[in-house]
Write a protein that holds these residues in place. Structure first.
Motif, mmCIF file in Angstrom:
data_model
loop_
_atom_site.group_PDB
_atom_site.id
_atom_site.type_symbol
_atom_site.label_atom_id
_atom_site.label_comp_id
_atom_site.label_asym_id
_atom_site.label_seq_id
_atom_site.Cartn_x
_atom_site.Cartn_y
_atom_site.Cartn_z
ATOM 1 N N THR A 1 64.360 68.705 66.875
ATOM 2 C CA THR A 1 64.527 70.127 67.824
ATOM 3 C C THR A 1 65.085 71.155 66.795
ATOM 4 O O THR A 1 64.329 71.966 66.611
ATOM 5 N N GLU A 2 66.203 70.893 66.150
ATOM 6 C CA GLU A 2 66.693 71.622 65.338
ATOM 7 C C GLU A 2 65.778 72.016 63.946
ATOM 8 O O GLU A 2 65.638 73.172 63.617
ATOM 9 N N ALA A 3 65.395 71.083 63.353
ATOM 10 C CA ALA A 3 64.600 71.184 62.267
ATOM 11 C C ALA A 3 63.397 71.999 62.602
ATOM 12 O O ALA A 3 62.641 72.903 61.948
ATOM 13 N N VAL A 4 62.627 71.540 63.818
ATOM 14 C CA VAL A 4 61.584 72.671 64.146
ATOM 15 C C VAL A 4 61.576 74.079 64.472
ATOM 16 O O VAL A 4 61.045 75.149 63.866
ATOM 17 N N ALA A 5 62.749 74.268 64.993
ATOM 18 C CA ALA A 5 63.249 75.652 65.557
ATOM 19 C C ALA A 5 63.562 76.211 64.130
ATOM 20 O O ALA A 5 63.192 77.400 64.038
ATOM 21 N N THR A 6 64.271 75.799 63.282
ATOM 22 C CA THR A 6 64.655 76.241 62.022
ATOM 23 C C THR A 6 63.482 76.665 61.333
ATOM 24 O O THR A 6 63.114 77.804 60.760
ATOM 25 N N HIS B 1 53.595 74.632 50.525
ATOM 26 C CA HIS B 1 54.861 74.961 50.947
ATOM 27 C C HIS B 1 55.695 73.636 50.614
ATOM 28 O O HIS B 1 55.353 72.451 50.637
ATOM 29 N N PRO B 2 57.059 73.814 50.219
ATOM 30 C CA PRO B 2 57.708 72.790 49.866
ATOM 31 C C PRO B 2 57.995 71.302 50.590
ATOM 32 O O PRO B 2 57.867 70.307 50.286
ATOM 33 N N LEU B 3 57.826 71.791 52.022
ATOM 34 C CA LEU B 3 57.923 70.558 53.094
ATOM 35 C C LEU B 3 56.955 69.583 52.948
ATOM 36 O O LEU B 3 57.101 68.351 53.160
ATOM 37 N N ALA B 4 55.766 70.227 52.625
ATOM 38 C CA ALA B 4 54.544 69.131 52.652
ATOM 39 C C ALA B 4 54.740 68.097 51.557
ATOM 40 O O ALA B 4 54.425 67.036 51.767
ATOM 41 N N LYS C 1 50.989 59.584 65.376
ATOM 42 C CA LYS C 1 51.790 59.366 66.483
ATOM 43 C C LYS C 1 53.377 59.305 65.946
ATOM 44 O O LYS C 1 53.896 60.395 66.034
ATOM 45 N N GLY C 2 53.869 57.931 65.634
ATOM 46 C CA GLY C 2 55.386 57.807 65.174
ATOM 47 C C GLY C 2 55.880 58.839 63.960
ATOM 48 O O GLY C 2 56.744 59.073 63.807
ATOM 49 N N LEU C 3 54.781 59.361 63.100
ATOM 50 C CA LEU C 3 54.853 60.237 61.987
ATOM 51 C C LEU C 3 55.958 61.516 62.432
ATOM 52 O O LEU C 3 56.927 61.554 61.679
ATOM 53 N N THR C 4 55.961 61.940 63.521
ATOM 54 C CA THR C 4 56.600 63.039 63.904
ATOM 55 C C THR C 4 57.490 62.854 65.430
ATOM 56 O O THR C 4 58.066 63.689 65.900
ATOM 57 N N ASN C 5 57.359 61.555 65.539
ATOM 58 C CA ASN C 5 57.914 60.981 66.765
ATOM 59 C C ASN C 5 57.374 61.646 68.025
ATOM 60 O O ASN C 5 57.764 61.694 69.191
ATOM 61 N N ALA D 1 58.977 68.380 61.466
ATOM 62 C CA ALA D 1 59.352 67.412 62.442
ATOM 63 C C ALA D 1 59.144 66.168 61.751
ATOM 64 O O ALA D 1 60.004 65.058 62.048
ATOM 65 N N GLY D 2 58.130 65.853 60.913
ATOM 66 C CA GLY D 2 58.152 64.654 60.275
ATOM 67 C C GLY D 2 59.293 64.260 59.396
ATOM 68 O O GLY D 2 59.683 63.111 59.230
ATOM 69 N N LEU D 3 59.820 65.167 58.620
ATOM 70 C CA LEU D 3 61.087 64.857 57.832
ATOM 71 C C LEU D 3 61.873 64.614 58.541
ATOM 72 O O LEU D 3 63.030 63.575 58.226
ATOM 73 N N ALA D 4 62.365 65.258 59.816
ATOM 74 C CA ALA D 4 63.584 64.841 60.564
ATOM 75 C C ALA D 4 63.397 63.535 61.015
ATOM 76 O O ALA D 4 64.364 62.692 61.125
ATOM 77 N N THR D 5 62.104 63.259 61.494
ATOM 78 C CA THR D 5 61.736 61.546 62.202
ATOM 79 C C THR D 5 62.218 60.932 60.931
ATOM 80 O O THR D 5 62.811 59.786 61.308
ATOM 81 N N GLN D 6 61.721 61.137 59.896
ATOM 82 C CA GLN D 6 61.750 59.849 58.734
ATOM 83 C C GLN D 6 63.220 59.776 58.622
ATOM 84 O O GLN D 6 63.724 58.568 58.219
#
Length: 440
Positions: free
Chosen positions: A67-72, A87-90, A283-287, A330-335
């Motif tokens: 939630t916090e990662a997505v909001a930020t 962009h860097p996150l990709a 699916k589970g990639l981003t929870n 979302a994916g990075l936070a999930t991982q």
């Protein structure tokens, strides 16, 4: 605070997917919020989530980190074009996926769903053969009872009849291996079925019929989920890999369901010790928090495209929302959550889960049980003249008794969040025991 149920008219505008709309709208099952392994209805009735939403909420609902990662991210940069920009996150997320992928699979193409991942993998396979001078390799091989999403590529290689029969001739040049379900030899198996490795030899029949020089790729689910949780017989995937290698055919694993800890390993490819040429995931990639998919590709495939002028586009394919920055966050936070021992937790409870599944043996209407890792199929005997009716009644009865589950025909499918504990497992199967006894 509970809210009043919506009127029938308020439900009418939404054409619901894979749903009996008229039946649902006459008696809707609505979910209003979620946390941990539970949903709550608008009336504040608690529902234990026995299928991780739709096979996707592996880390449980309401994870603060996501939630916090997505909001930020959405406050920082809501969107960035993926064509000729980045962009860097990709890049960070691609590297995180490569880190947990089987060795040799080290490039990632981002999509927005499992369906898009499958169509992308099929297109990469066709293009790869063409750029290598084998343009005659255009045939795609799926499997009976396979599910690969709902794009035209996915339903063409898929083998579930209702997903195919309404939509014309589909892609040309597609054939199907026979499925691996063999209840005469494998009913009530614990773990992978002992019989059926030879079903992979059906690919040799395809080679004899079409010639290997015309076949681009074979796509299979390591565990077929949506058709009723069909497990690969021991040695089947290994034999399929060997035949593909011998004939120069690409092997694609559809890991949309089996990826991200569902089997106890990051991917089923590692769990079963077979490395494909490409893997699809979602699916589970981003929870399940933000739609996203990916195709993980072997280095040799990527490198074959990296020829010609450097300014030339190597692959004419992509999506407006490929590697969407919010999805990447979302994916990075999930991982990061997964790296906190979640897969190991799932593995530690896998035997307890399997024992609980097989505790239903002997219950009325139960004709087979299949489980592996944190997935299970509970097959009910179809009612005479009404296939699927008993399964649907079981779904409704379970919901009324506080359990969310999936049914496909008369098979109950379970795939709970990986954060589940023993007491939750006990509650799931206590509820199911009552349900299967109830649906006479």
């Amino acid at each position: 605070m509970s809210s009043p149920p919506p009127s029938r008219a308020a439900l009418e505008a939404f054409w619901m997917p894979f749903t009996a709309n008229r039946q649902f709208k006459s008696a809707p099952r609505l979910l209003a919020r979620a946390e941990g392994i539970h949903y709550w209805t608008p009336e504040e009735r608690q529902i234990l989530d026995g299928c991780a939403g739709l096979w996707c909420v592996n880390a449980g609902h309401g994870r603060r980190e996501i939630t916090e990662a997505v909001a930020t991210q959405i406050a920082t940069m809501d969107y960035a074009p993926p064509f000729q920009m980045g962009h860097p996150l990709a890049f960070e997320l691609a590297n995180a996926l490569v880190e947990i992928a089987p060795k040799g699979i080290d490039h990632v193409f981002f999509t927005n769903s499992g369906s898009e991942s499958v169509d992308t993998a099929l297109k990469i396979a066709l293009a790869w053969h063409r750029i290598r001078g084998e343009a005659a390799r255009t045939r795609l091989i799926g499997r009976e009872r396979g599910y690969h999403g709902v794009g035209f590529g996915g339903i063409s290689v898929g083998g579930m009849v209702n997903n195919r029969k309404f939509f014309g001739s589909l892609l040309p040049g597609v054939d199907h291996l026979r499925h691996t379900h063999d209840p005469a030899r494998n009913s009530w198996s614990r773990g992978l079925p002992a019989h059926g490795a030879e079903f992979a030899d059906d690919l040799e029949r395809m080679v004899a019929l079409h010639d290997a020089s015309t076949i681009a790729a074979v796509i299979v689910e390591p565990i077929a989920g949506s058709t009723g949780v069909l497990l690969p017989p021991r040695g089947y995937l290994e034999r399929l890999r060997e035949i593909c290698t011998r004939h120069g055919i690409l092997l694609i694993f559809d890991e949309v369901i089996t990826g991200f800890g569902r089997t106890g390993s990051a991917f089923a490819a590692q769990e079963f010790g077979v490395v494909p040429d490409m893997m699809t995931c979602a699916k589970g990639l981003t929870n399940g928090a933000v739609p996203m998919g990916a195709v993980l590709v072997r280095r040799e495939i990527y490198d074959a495209f990296m020829t010609g002028p450097e300014q030339a586009i190597e692959l004419f394919h992509g999506y407006t929302y490929s590697a969407h920055p919010v999805a990447c966050a979302a994916g990075l936070a999930t991982q990061r959550i997964y790296r906190q021992g979640l897969f190991e937790h799932a593995r530690s409870l896998a035997q307890y889960w399997d024992d609980a599944v097989h505790s239903l043996k002997g219950r009325r209407n139960v004709i087979d049980l299949r489980s592996y890792g944190f997935v299970a199929g509970i097959e009910l005997e179809p009612r005479a003249g009404a296939p699927g009716a008993r399964g649907y009644e079981a779904l409704v009865a379970a919901f009324e008794n506080g359990l969310l589950m999936r049914t496909t025909g008369d098979t109950i499918a379970l795939s709970p969040p990986l954060i589940i504990e023993r007491a939750d497992i006990e509650r799931i199967f206590e509820t199911l025991a009552a349900v299967v006894d109830h649906v006479a």
